[in-house]
Scaffold this motif. Structure first.
Motif, PDB file in Angstrom:
ATOM      1  N   THR A 187       6.782 -11.850   5.317  1.00 59.38           N
ATOM      2  CA  THR A 187       7.194 -13.124   4.702  1.00 59.38           C
ATOM      3  C   THR A 187       5.969 -13.909   4.219  1.00 59.38           C
ATOM      4  OG1 THR A 187       7.183 -14.155   6.885  1.00 59.38           O
ATOM      5  CG2 THR A 187       9.317 -13.367   6.057  1.00 59.38           C
ATOM      6  N   PHE A 237       2.225 -16.711   0.074  1.00 57.21           N
ATOM      7  CA  PHE A 237       0.852 -16.909  -0.413  1.00 57.21           C
ATOM      8  C   PHE A 237       0.809 -16.874  -1.949  1.00 57.21           C
ATOM      9  CE2 PHE A 237      -0.712 -14.658   3.687  1.00 57.21           C
ATOM     10  CZ  PHE A 237      -0.791 -15.854   4.379  1.00 57.21           C
ATOM     11  N   GLY A 246       6.181  -7.629  -6.091  1.00 56.97           N
ATOM     12  CA  GLY A 246       5.627  -6.765  -5.050  1.00 56.97           C
ATOM     13  C   GLY A 246       5.060  -7.355  -3.787  1.00 56.97           C
ATOM     14  N   PRO A 247       4.519  -8.612  -3.796  1.00 58.74           N
ATOM     15  CA  PRO A 247       3.933  -9.086  -2.537  1.00 58.74           C
ATOM     16  C   PRO A 247       4.976  -9.115  -1.412  1.00 58.74           C
ATOM     17  CG  PRO A 247       3.223 -10.477  -4.346  1.00 58.74           C
ATOM     18  CD  PRO A 247       4.307  -9.582  -4.884  1.00 58.74           C
ATOM     19  N   ASN A 284      -6.531   1.206  -1.889  1.00 57.09           N
ATOM     20  CA  ASN A 284      -5.558   2.294  -1.690  1.00 57.09           C
ATOM     21  C   ASN A 284      -4.626   2.441  -2.880  1.00 57.09           C
ATOM     22  OD1 ASN A 284      -6.454   2.875   0.919  1.00 57.09           O
ATOM     23  ND2 ASN A 284      -5.294   1.134   1.720  1.00 57.09           N
ATOM     24  N   ASP A 343      -2.689 -11.469  -2.430  1.00 53.82           N
ATOM     25  CA  ASP A 343      -1.463 -12.197  -2.794  1.00 53.82           C
ATOM     26  C   ASP A 343      -1.805 -13.485  -3.544  1.00 53.82           C
ATOM     27  OD1 ASP A 343       0.007 -10.237  -1.373  1.00 53.82           O
ATOM     28  OD2 ASP A 343      -0.484 -11.249   0.498  1.00 53.82           O
TER      29      ASP A 343
HETATM   30  N1  LIG Z   1       1.047 -11.785   5.718  1.00 53.57           N
HETATM   31  C1  LIG Z   1       1.704 -10.890   4.981  1.00 53.57           C
HETATM   32  O1  LIG Z   1       2.942 -10.878   4.902  1.00 53.57           O
HETATM   33  C2  LIG Z   1       0.935  -9.874   4.220  1.00 53.57           C
HETATM   34  C3  LIG Z   1       1.643  -8.810   3.671  1.00 53.57           C
HETATM   35  N2  LIG Z   1       1.061  -7.895   2.869  1.00 53.57           N
HETATM   36  C4  LIG Z   1       1.948  -6.908   2.267  1.00 53.57           C
HETATM   37  O2  LIG Z   1       1.872  -5.706   3.001  1.00 53.57           O
HETATM   38  C5  LIG Z   1       2.359  -4.652   2.194  1.00 53.57           C
HETATM   39  C6  LIG Z   1       1.418  -3.457   2.276  1.00 53.57           C
HETATM   40  O3  LIG Z   1       0.157  -3.820   1.712  1.00 53.57           O
HETATM   41  P1  LIG Z   1      -1.226  -3.223   2.235  1.00 53.57           P
HETATM   42  O4  LIG Z   1      -2.292  -3.929   1.501  1.00 53.57           O
HETATM   43  O5  LIG Z   1      -1.300  -3.222   3.730  1.00 53.57           O
HETATM   44  O6  LIG Z   1      -1.105  -1.710   1.750  1.00 53.57           O
HETATM   45  P2  LIG Z   1      -2.253  -0.668   1.590  1.00 53.57           P
HETATM   46  O7  LIG Z   1      -1.619   0.595   1.157  1.00 53.57           O
HETATM   47  O8  LIG Z   1      -3.377  -1.212   0.808  1.00 53.57           O
HETATM   48  O9  LIG Z   1      -2.860  -0.541   3.053  1.00 53.57           O
HETATM   49  C7  LIG Z   1      -2.312   0.345   3.951  1.00 53.57           C
HETATM   50  C8  LIG Z   1      -3.380   0.673   4.971  1.00 53.57           C
HETATM   51  O10 LIG Z   1      -4.647   0.951   4.370  1.00 53.57           O
HETATM   52  C9  LIG Z   1      -5.720   0.337   5.095  1.00 53.57           C
HETATM   53  N3  LIG Z   1      -6.829  -0.109   4.207  1.00 53.57           N
HETATM   54  C10 LIG Z   1      -6.900  -1.307   3.558  1.00 53.57           C
HETATM   55  N4  LIG Z   1      -8.065  -1.427   2.888  1.00 53.57           N
HETATM   56  C11 LIG Z   1      -8.753  -0.278   3.111  1.00 53.57           C
HETATM   57  C12 LIG Z   1     -10.019   0.192   2.682  1.00 53.57           C
HETATM   58  N5  LIG Z   1     -10.840  -0.564   1.941  1.00 53.57           N
HETATM   59  N6  LIG Z   1     -10.386   1.450   3.057  1.00 53.57           N
HETATM   60  C13 LIG Z   1      -9.586   2.199   3.836  1.00 53.57           C
HETATM   61  N7  LIG Z   1      -8.371   1.782   4.276  1.00 53.57           N
HETATM   62  C14 LIG Z   1      -7.971   0.572   3.935  1.00 53.57           C
HETATM   63  C15 LIG Z   1      -5.072  -0.852   5.749  1.00 53.57           C
HETATM   64  O11 LIG Z   1      -5.746  -1.136   6.963  1.00 53.57           O
HETATM   65  C16 LIG Z   1      -3.633  -0.436   5.958  1.00 53.57           C
HETATM   66  O12 LIG Z   1      -3.470   0.120   7.247  1.00 53.57           O
HETATM   67  C17 LIG Z   1       2.466  -5.228   0.774  1.00 53.57           C
HETATM   68  O13 LIG Z   1       3.788  -5.589   0.495  1.00 53.57           O
HETATM   69  C18 LIG Z   1       1.633  -6.467   0.864  1.00 53.57           C
HETATM   70  O14 LIG Z   1       2.002  -7.409  -0.132  1.00 53.57           O
HETATM   71  C19 LIG Z   1      -0.358  -7.966   2.509  1.00 53.57           C
HETATM   72  O15 LIG Z   1      -0.384  -8.638   1.263  1.00 53.57           O
HETATM   73  C20 LIG Z   1      -1.164  -8.732   3.560  1.00 53.57           C
HETATM   74  C21 LIG Z   1      -0.523 -10.028   4.009  1.00 53.57           C
END
Ligand SMILES: NC(=O)C1=CN([C@@H]2O[C@H](COP(=O)(O)OP(=O)(O)OC[C@H]3O[C@@H](n4cnc5c(N)ncnc54)[C@H](O)[C@@H]3O)[C@@H](O)[C@H]2O)[C@@H](O)CC1
Ligand SMILES: Nc1ncnc2c1ncn2[C@@H]1O[C@H](COP(=O)(O)OP(=O)(O)OP(=O)(O)O)[C@@H](O)[C@H]1O
Ligand SMILES: [Mg+2]
Length: 367
Positions: free
Chosen positions: A87, A92, A165-166, A222, A289
């Motif tokens: 959420t 954000f 998407g966020p 990623n 975000d």
């Molecule tokens: N507070 C929230 O609700 C948040 C939700 N989010 C949402 O979470 C969902 C998934 O997004 P993610 O950004 O986690 O997906 P990703 O596919 O980018 O990340 C998945 C995994 O990759 C790892 N990773 C991240 N950066 C890396 C790097 N530089 N090198 C190696 N591994 C790395 C992360 O630790 C995570 O376990 C999206 O819908 C996104 O919008 C994120 O925006 C973060 C905040």
């Protein structure tokens, strides 16, 4: 009276566009080699990379606070995201759009996520319309999909941009509905910023954005890796990052791609721009975000600027989506740096959001 003030605004905006073209195009990466048609992993490094003049772009596209303007003219955006798990992300993105200066910010999310997102902020207009597979029966799918689409269609033409998407999650039924929402946006010529799980959807269904010049993809490390594998069919090559990004954007038919990282790189398949002004060493989740909500606002403002000066044929060289990316990246980095100076290791995404206004004020004062 009204006529003379609007023609002076027109003259000013024409002037802004001309200076914008001058400064922006002196600061892009110059592609010296002519890329071959075939997408290839063997990029020849022949580009000179320079920093985009982001402050001057920010100053030029940010609209003045004119008392004659009415609610909505500074931007109406919508975020499609927010599910059981996430959420924070849609909040954000949507609140950042408002903090930068948009007038209205909507969130279209699942029924579960809506009360939570509403409770974060009374400023957001939250539509609890999306459904995940666990909450519906198979025989209801078709009717629910039409209901979701009908609900979004009522609003679509009012938006200057949608962010897909966020915090969307990856539920297959929900992603089917979002694909239809993206097709609707495209038919209505509404710009689309694709981030987070929206990129998971698009990477597996490139047709959703391919050739759409009003789309921006904002992949993190990623998400970029998956895009490169899908579109170019190779692993990421950091040695020739600019050329690779150029090929990637061309491979998606000229859609703008903002590759996030230590430096942000932006390409629409014609130019490559870089923003690397100092940000923050904190890598707390949610900064992407902020960026997606900011790209929505700044690209809408850049489009407004350019459409006023459409009669000037040279403006066809300026891509407002690219300008929006440069402005958003620079503002986020500046806000992150200010928040870090204040909070150090305790810096969180909400702290960075609190500095968006002051960062913009430093560059483009409200009065
Ligand atoms: N507070 C929230 O609700 C948040 C939700 N989010 C949402 O979470 C969902 C998934 O997004 P993610 O950004 O986690 O997906 P990703 O596919 O980018 O990340 C998945 C995994 O990759 C790892 N990773 C991240 N950066 C890396 C790097 N530089 N090198 C190696 N591994 C790395 C992360 O630790 C995570 O376990 C999206 O819908 C996104 O919008 C994120 O925006 C973060 C905040
Ligand atoms: N190593 C870095 N140094 C400085 N700034 C960075 C670095 N990596 C990312 N950024 C900045 O942080 C912003 C968000 O990028 P990031 O890679 O964290 O996105 P994300 O993973 O999608 O974030 P989110 O957690 O919101 O999903 C980018 O615009 C970029 O400017
Ligand atoms: Mg992200």
């Amino acid at each position: 009276m009204l006529k003379s003030s609007s023609s002076s605004i027109l003259r000013r905006q024409n002037f802004l566009i001309r200076t914008l073209i001058g400064s922006h195009y002196n600061n892009q990466i110059h592609i010296i080699n002519k890329p071959t048609q075939k997408l290839s992993a063997q990029f020849v490094s022949m580009t000179t990379t320079t920093e985009a003049d982001s402050e001057s772009i920010l100053r030029r596209i940010t609209p003045t606070l004119d008392p004659n303007r009415h609610k909505g003219q500074a931007g109406k955006v919508a975020v499609i995201g927010g599910c059981r798990e996430y959420t924070g992300a849609p909040y954000f993105a949507a609140i950042s759009a408002l903090k930068i200066g948009a007038d209205l910010s909507h969130v279209f999310c699942t029924k579960d996520a809506a009360p939570i997102i509403k409770s974060y902020s009374p400023e957001l207009i939250v539509h609890p319309i999306l459904e995940e597979s666990y909450s519906i029966r198979d025989e209801e799918r078709r009717s629910i999909l039409s209901k979701v689409l009908a609900e979004v269609a009522k609003w679509m033409e009012r938006f200057d941009c949608i962010v897909v998407g966020p915090g969307l999650g990856r539920d297959p039924f929900l992603l089917d509905c979002v694909s239809e929402i993206m097709k609707l946006a495209r038919r209505s010529n509404v710009p689309i910023v694709v981030d987070g799980d929206g990129l998971f959807l698009v990477t597996n269904n490139l047709d959703l954005v391919s050739g759409y010049h009003l789309a921006v993809l904002t992949p993190n490390v990623n998400e970029y890796k998956r895009l490169v594998q899908k579109v170019i069919g190779t692993e990421v090559n950091d040695q020739d990052a600019a050329e690779e990004l150029l090929y990637l954007a061309r491979g998606i038919g000229g859609t703008t791609v903002l590759r996030k990282g230590k430096s942000d790189l932006i390409s629409d398949g014609v130019t490559v721009n870089m923003v690397s002004i100092f940000g923050s060493p904190r890598r707390c989740g949610g900064q992407g975000d902020i960026l997606s909500g900011s790209v929505a606002v700044f690209s809408s403002w850049a489009r407004q600027c350019i459409s006023v000066a459409e009669s000037d044929s040279s403006t066809s060289r300026v891509n407002p989506m690219v300008l929006g990316c440069i402005a958003a990246s620079a503002l986020l980095r500046k806000a992150a740096s200010m928040a870090f100076q204040d909070k150090k290791r305790a810096t969180l995404t909400t702290d960075i959001i609190e500095y968006l206004g002051r960062s913009l004020e430093d560059i483009s004062p409200a009065s």
